[in-house]
Design an enzyme around this catalytic site. Structure first.
Site, PDB file in Angstrom:
ATOM      1  N   ALA A  35       0.849  -1.191   0.000  1.00 12.65           N
ATOM      2  CA  ALA A  35       0.000   0.000   0.000  1.00 12.65           C
ATOM      3  C   ALA A  35       0.881   1.235   0.000  1.00 12.65           C
ATOM      4  CB  ALA A  35      -0.870  -0.016   1.250  1.00 12.65           C
ATOM      5  N   GLU A  73      -0.418  -9.397  -1.491  1.00 14.89           N
ATOM      6  CA  GLU A  73      -1.833  -9.780  -1.360  1.00 14.89           C
ATOM      7  C   GLU A  73      -2.516  -9.807  -2.731  1.00 14.89           C
ATOM      8  OE1 GLU A  73      -2.299  -6.830   1.784  1.00 14.89           O
ATOM      9  OE2 GLU A  73      -3.319  -8.375   2.953  1.00 14.89           O
TER      10      GLU A  73
HETATM   11  N1  3HC Z   1       4.444   3.553   0.430  1.00 10.79           N
HETATM   12  C1  3HC Z   1       4.895   4.808   0.202  1.00 10.79           C
HETATM   13  N2  3HC Z   1       6.171   5.095  -0.075  1.00 10.79           N
HETATM   14  C2  3HC Z   1       7.020   4.066  -0.137  1.00 10.79           C
HETATM   15  C3  3HC Z   1       6.626   2.748   0.090  1.00 10.79           C
HETATM   16  C4  3HC Z   1       5.267   2.498   0.374  1.00 10.79           C
HETATM   17  N3  3HC Z   1       4.805   1.267   0.555  1.00 10.79           N
HETATM   18  N4  3HC Z   1       7.694   1.943  -0.028  1.00 10.79           N
HETATM   19  C5  3HC Z   1       8.735   2.742  -0.313  1.00 10.79           C
HETATM   20  N5  3HC Z   1       8.332   4.021  -0.379  1.00 10.79           N
HETATM   21  C6  3HC Z   1       9.153   5.187  -0.732  1.00 10.79           C
HETATM   22  C7  3HC Z   1      10.197   5.476   0.329  1.00 10.79           C
HETATM   23  O1  3HC Z   1       9.683   6.320   1.329  1.00 10.79           O
HETATM   24  C8  3HC Z   1      11.279   6.147  -0.492  1.00 10.79           C
HETATM   25  O2  3HC Z   1      10.869   7.467  -0.716  1.00 10.79           O
HETATM   26  P1  3HC Z   1      11.958   8.629  -0.917  1.00 10.79           P
HETATM   27  O3  3HC Z   1      12.740   8.253  -2.130  1.00 10.79           O
HETATM   28  O4  3HC Z   1      11.143   9.842  -1.043  1.00 10.79           O
HETATM   29  O5  3HC Z   1      12.784   8.588   0.345  1.00 10.79           O
HETATM   30  C9  3HC Z   1      11.199   5.415  -1.819  1.00 10.79           C
HETATM   31  O6  3HC Z   1       9.897   4.831  -1.872  1.00 10.79           O
HETATM   32  C10 3HC Z   1      12.224   4.323  -1.994  1.00 10.79           C
HETATM   33  O7  3HC Z   1      12.169   3.476  -0.854  1.00 10.79           O
HETATM   34  P2  3HC Z   1      13.503   2.944  -0.138  1.00 10.79           P
HETATM   35  O8  3HC Z   1      14.461   4.058   0.029  1.00 10.79           O
HETATM   36  O9  3HC Z   1      13.075   2.185   1.052  1.00 10.79           O
HETATM   37  O10 3HC Z   1      14.055   1.994  -1.290  1.00 10.79           O
HETATM   38  P3  3HC Z   1      14.767   0.581  -1.187  1.00 10.79           P
HETATM   39  O11 3HC Z   1      15.076   0.181  -2.555  1.00 10.79           O
HETATM   40  O12 3HC Z   1      15.836   0.608  -0.151  1.00 10.79           O
HETATM   41  O13 3HC Z   1      13.647  -0.422  -0.621  1.00 10.79           O
HETATM   42  C11 3HC Z   1      11.487  -1.448  -0.481  1.00 10.79           C
HETATM   43  C12 3HC Z   1      12.507  -0.712  -1.381  1.00 10.79           C
HETATM   44  C13 3HC Z   1      12.049  -2.815  -0.066  1.00 10.79           C
HETATM   45  C14 3HC Z   1      10.243  -1.625  -1.270  1.00 10.79           C
HETATM   46  C15 3HC Z   1      11.254  -0.596   0.785  1.00 10.79           C
HETATM   47  O14 3HC Z   1      10.939   0.727   0.390  1.00 10.79           O
HETATM   48  C16 3HC Z   1      10.138  -1.061   1.660  1.00 10.79           C
HETATM   49  O15 3HC Z   1      10.313  -1.964   2.451  1.00 10.79           O
HETATM   50  N6  3HC Z   1       8.958  -0.432   1.536  1.00 10.79           N
HETATM   51  C17 3HC Z   1       7.863  -0.667   2.414  1.00 10.79           C
HETATM   52  C18 3HC Z   1       7.116  -1.910   2.039  1.00 10.79           C
HETATM   53  C19 3HC Z   1       5.947  -2.101   2.965  1.00 10.79           C
HETATM   54  O16 3HC Z   1       6.018  -1.902   4.157  1.00 10.79           O
HETATM   55  N7  3HC Z   1       4.818  -2.542   2.379  1.00 10.79           N
HETATM   56  C20 3HC Z   1       3.639  -2.755   3.132  1.00 10.79           C
HETATM   57  C21 3HC Z   1       2.812  -1.520   3.155  1.00 10.79           C
HETATM   58  S1  3HC Z   1       1.403  -1.659   4.192  1.00 10.79           S
HETATM   59  C22 3HC Z   1       0.310  -2.538   3.261  1.00 10.79           C
HETATM   60  O17 3HC Z   1       0.604  -2.956   2.171  1.00 10.79           O
HETATM   61  C23 3HC Z   1      -1.024  -2.725   3.874  1.00 10.79           C
HETATM   62  C24 3HC Z   1      -1.841  -3.709   3.131  1.00 10.79           C
HETATM   63  O18 3HC Z   1      -1.788  -4.939   3.802  1.00 10.79           O
HETATM   64  C25 3HC Z   1      -3.274  -3.270   3.019  1.00 10.79           C
END
Ligand code: 3HC
Length: 684
Positions: free
Chosen positions: A63, A106
């Site tokens: 998300a 998902e």
């Molecule tokens: N939402 C919004 N922004 C996100 C994001 C997300 N899910 N994932 C990454 N970003 C943004 C980061 O804030 C960053 O922004 P910036 O460049 O402005 O600083 C940019 O994307 C790049 O992210 P990273 O610097 O972390 O890049 P990496 O390559 O090191 O890592 C990644 C990539 C492994 C995808 C890592 O970003 C990550 O773990 N993201 C979060 C994934 C996550 O937690 N997903 C679950 C979300 S909750 C959900 O899905 C609920 C559902 O069940 C309904």
């Protein structure tokens, strides 16, 4: 057609391609685009099956977390997306590269099939955001891999490599690297040719019962303290076992909704963005060059120097390690080797790897050997004259353009830099002990430090797997400066006769894994009194041979299992010192008073760091406290927590404490301002 969506047809396969950089997060627009793509292909008679894939570096990484700050979630919501994918009359194949995380995973589970390249990973990191998989993940995953394995994966938050996911039955086919699209298309053609029905995860029975849940819960029990999400995750998995699919989904959504509005999740989401923000320095743009760091010198092979060295070795960077005496050098090298051998004994490294890492060290007895390094990190005694002397020598030895860094924790970096003719090349690299383990690196910017030096060191932090936080020059920089109050106040209360266990308990209850008194014993009282002038309470402990856990006795006594008990001898040392200082006894303070006394001045000092420009932003202070001092993540760090209690409450509390205990609690101007004008420390 939306900006993020491309639909195309290859043979009889419809492709839904999403391009929403950087990580194809499932924002409202992206959810709508996927639904639209599926609609287009389902309406096209020439299409027999559909492939969903993403452009750029990854399949949907979940998300869009930022949208969770603006509830309610807009339509089309996740339920609409998953239902559309799952009820597609034509078979849908998810083609996965990069990281299919959270809602992205998902969505893949709601498709009929999943094809992935070996470098891909799938997982549910929601637990780290104080959430649970809220788009059917807790109901679909156990139907694929069993209750226990699903709970384990969701509670761990760790992504699983595609090959392992294939073994588990999550991924149907591994594609050759670089051939994802064509493999997914061929696969889709196959399944279309075979004809309906195409499998749906929702139709499968859940394997494994409630007993599996108990076992996995026990495995992760440490994760539950203070965090709200793990308990909710367990409840969602219980629902998968006990309820029909649709009811389970509703239960999951209810639980997800509770977490979404919880303080813990708000705090953890704040920390997610805060950790990614620290590396951004407003006046240092992408145009500032990053200098190559191919070879490093570390001065001092003691605990700090050794730990710092290990960071570089693990990043494959050779280190010239300097000590003044052969014996100290040998001891330092032996300690590093022992550390690696211990890791090898646990099976996390081979002996060949140990030898390879050790071969990257060049042990030397003279600073002259540092003539060709790109970066020097000085990690000797916290004594300004020694440091200045070393920097003066480095100035004459190191090549032009070499970065000269000090690991000082309290001293004036500008004073150290003044010992050289090149202060623009001097920077602070403040590691936290143990330096090879703690994830924080404070990068200290002196008055004259050059931009390319800051840019290089901030980048280097990532190379050695640290999170950099930029700090200005002051006593203790950020983390030590703010946390010193907690230590000083805990000592003060000890002298007032507050039971040690009460002080530690109040901080345990707040969420710290270890109370401040137990922490001092762990660090070692001798380490802490080093360099102190005059008589101190900790000095008296050290003089009595009570140096902390390592000697089996400090503030507490310790048995062989490191279990702490109270000590009459310690009580006498405390009583004697209290008499010596003439401090008034006040042993019966309320837990709330103790909590405020320990924590309010930390937030207040953080506010001063902001006023003085020592920290760039409040969220940096939170990251420093969390990563440097294990501040409980689910509070969001001291500044986010300060916002949670509110500036007005904080101001009133500080004023009360100032009245009773003096100027250590005098409210910062920023606290007064926020209390009167409104506003928060953390603004995102
Ligand atoms: N939402 C919004 N922004 C996100 C994001 C997300 N899910 N994932 C990454 N970003 C943004 C980061 O804030 C960053 O922004 P910036 O460049 O402005 O600083 C940019 O994307 C790049 O992210 P990273 O610097 O972390 O890049 P990496 O390559 O090191 O890592 C990644 C990539 C492994 C995808 C890592 O970003 C990550 O773990 N993201 C979060 C994934 C996550 O937690 N997903 C679950 C979300 S909750 C959900 O899905 C609920 C559902 O069940 C309904």
């Amino acid at each position: 057609m939306s900006e993020v969506l491309t639909t195309r047809v290859a043979g009889n396969i419809g492709i839904v391609e999403i391009a929403s950089p950087p990580v194809n997060a499932l924002s409202t627009a992206v959810r709508a685009a996927v639904i639209e793509g599926l609609r287009v292909h389902n309406a096209d008679d020439a299409v027999a099956a559909i492939v969903i894939l993403c452009a750029g570096r990854t399949f949907f990484a979940g998300a869009d977390i930022a949208e969770f700050d603006h509830l309610p979630i807009k339509q089309p919501d996740f339920d609409a997306l998953m239902t559309t994918a799952e009820s597609s009359p034509k078979p849908v194949v998810a083609a996965i590269h990069g990281t299919a995380l959270g809602g992205g995973f998902e969505l893949a589970l709601a498709c009929n099939y999943r094809v992935a390249v070996p470098s891909a990973k799938v997982g549910f990191p929601e637990v780290h955001l104080g959430l649970l998989p809220g788009a059917g993940g807790t109901q679909r995953l156990p139907r694929l891999i069993g209750t226990g394995a699903a709970l384990d994966l969701i509670l761990s938050g760790k992504p699983v490599p595609a090959a392992k996911a294939a073994e588990m039955g999550v991924v149907d086919l591994l594609a050759e690297e670089g051939k994802l699209e064509e493999t997914a298309i061929a696969f889709a053609q196959d399944v279309a040719a075979k004809g309906a029905p195409w499998p749906k995860v929702r139709d499968r029975a859940v394997a494994g019962g409630l007993d599996e849940i108990e076992a996995i819960k026990a495995k992760h029990k440490r994760q539950f303290k203070g965090f709200k999400a793990p308990g909710h995750i367990v409840q969602a998995l219980e629902a998968a076992v006990t309820l029909p699919f649709e009811e389970g989904l509703r239960r999951e959504q209810e639980l997800f909704g509770e977490l979404l509005i919880s303080r813990e999740s708000a705090a953890q989401r704040h920390v997610f963005f805060a950790q990614r923000l620290t590396a951004k320095v407003p006046d240092i743009g992408k145009d500032v060059p990053i200098l190559p760091i191919r070879k490093v010198g570390v001065i001092g092979a003691g605990t700090m120097g050794g730990g710092i060295t290990m960071n570089f070795l693990q990043a494959g960077v050779p280190v010239t390690l300097v000590e003044m005496k052969q014996e100290a050098l040998d001891r330092g090298i032996a300690t590093i080797r022992k550390n690696y051998e211990r890791t090898a004994a646990k099976g996390r490294m081979t002996m060949e790897q140990v030898d390879k890492l050790m071969s990257l060290i060049d042990p030397v007895l003279s600073l002259d050997a540092l003539a060709d390094v790109d970066l020097v990190v000085e990690a000797v005694f916290e004594e300004i004259s020694i440091k200045k002397d070393i920097f003066g020598q480095l100035d004459g030895i190191c090549r032009e353009g070499a970065i000269l860094a000090s690991n000082t924790s309290f001293l004036d970096l500008d004073d150290i830099a003044s010992a050289t003719s090149r202060p623009e090349w001097v920077v602070g690299m403040h590691f936290f002990s143990p330096a090879n383990v703690m994830p924080l690196l404070e990068v200290v910017r002196g008055a004259k430090t050059g931009k390319e030096v800051i840019a290089t060191v901030m980048k280097l932090a990532g190379t050695i797997r640290k999170t950099p936080v930029l700090a200005g020059v002051c006593h203790g920089f950020i983390a030590n400066r703010i946390m010193e109050h907690l230590i000083v106040q805990s000592q003060q209360m000890v002298l007032e006769g507050v039971p040690l266990r009460t002080i530690d308990k109040v901080m345990n209850d707040y969420g710290f894994a270890m109370g401040p008194i137990a922490m001092l014993d762990l660090i070692g009282l001798d380490v802490l009194v080093h360099g102190a002038s005059g008589r101190t309470l900790m000095g008296d402990f050290v003089a009595a041979g009570r140096r902390g856990q390592k000697t089996g006795k400090g503030f507490y006594d310790y048995d062989a299992d490191r279990k702490a008990t109270l000590s009459d001898e310690a009580a006498k040392i405390i009583g004697d010192f209290a008499t010596y200082t003439g401090i008034a006894p006040d042993p019966g303070q309320s837990e709330e008073n103790i909590r405020q006394r320990l924590l309010y001045p930390v937030v207040n000092e953080g506010a001063k760091c902001l006023e003085e420009g020592i920290a760039l932003r409040a969220s940096d202070i939170d990251v420093a406290a969390i990563l440097g001092y294990n501040w409980p993540v689910f509070t969001g760090g001291p500044m986010f927590w300060g916002d949670t209690i509110g500036a007005a409450t904080l101001l009133q509390g500080l004023k009360d404490l100032e009245g009773r205990y003096g100027s250590a609690f005098t409210p910062a101007a920023l606290v007064q301002k926020l209390a009167t004008e409104g506003g928060r420390f953390v603004n995102r």
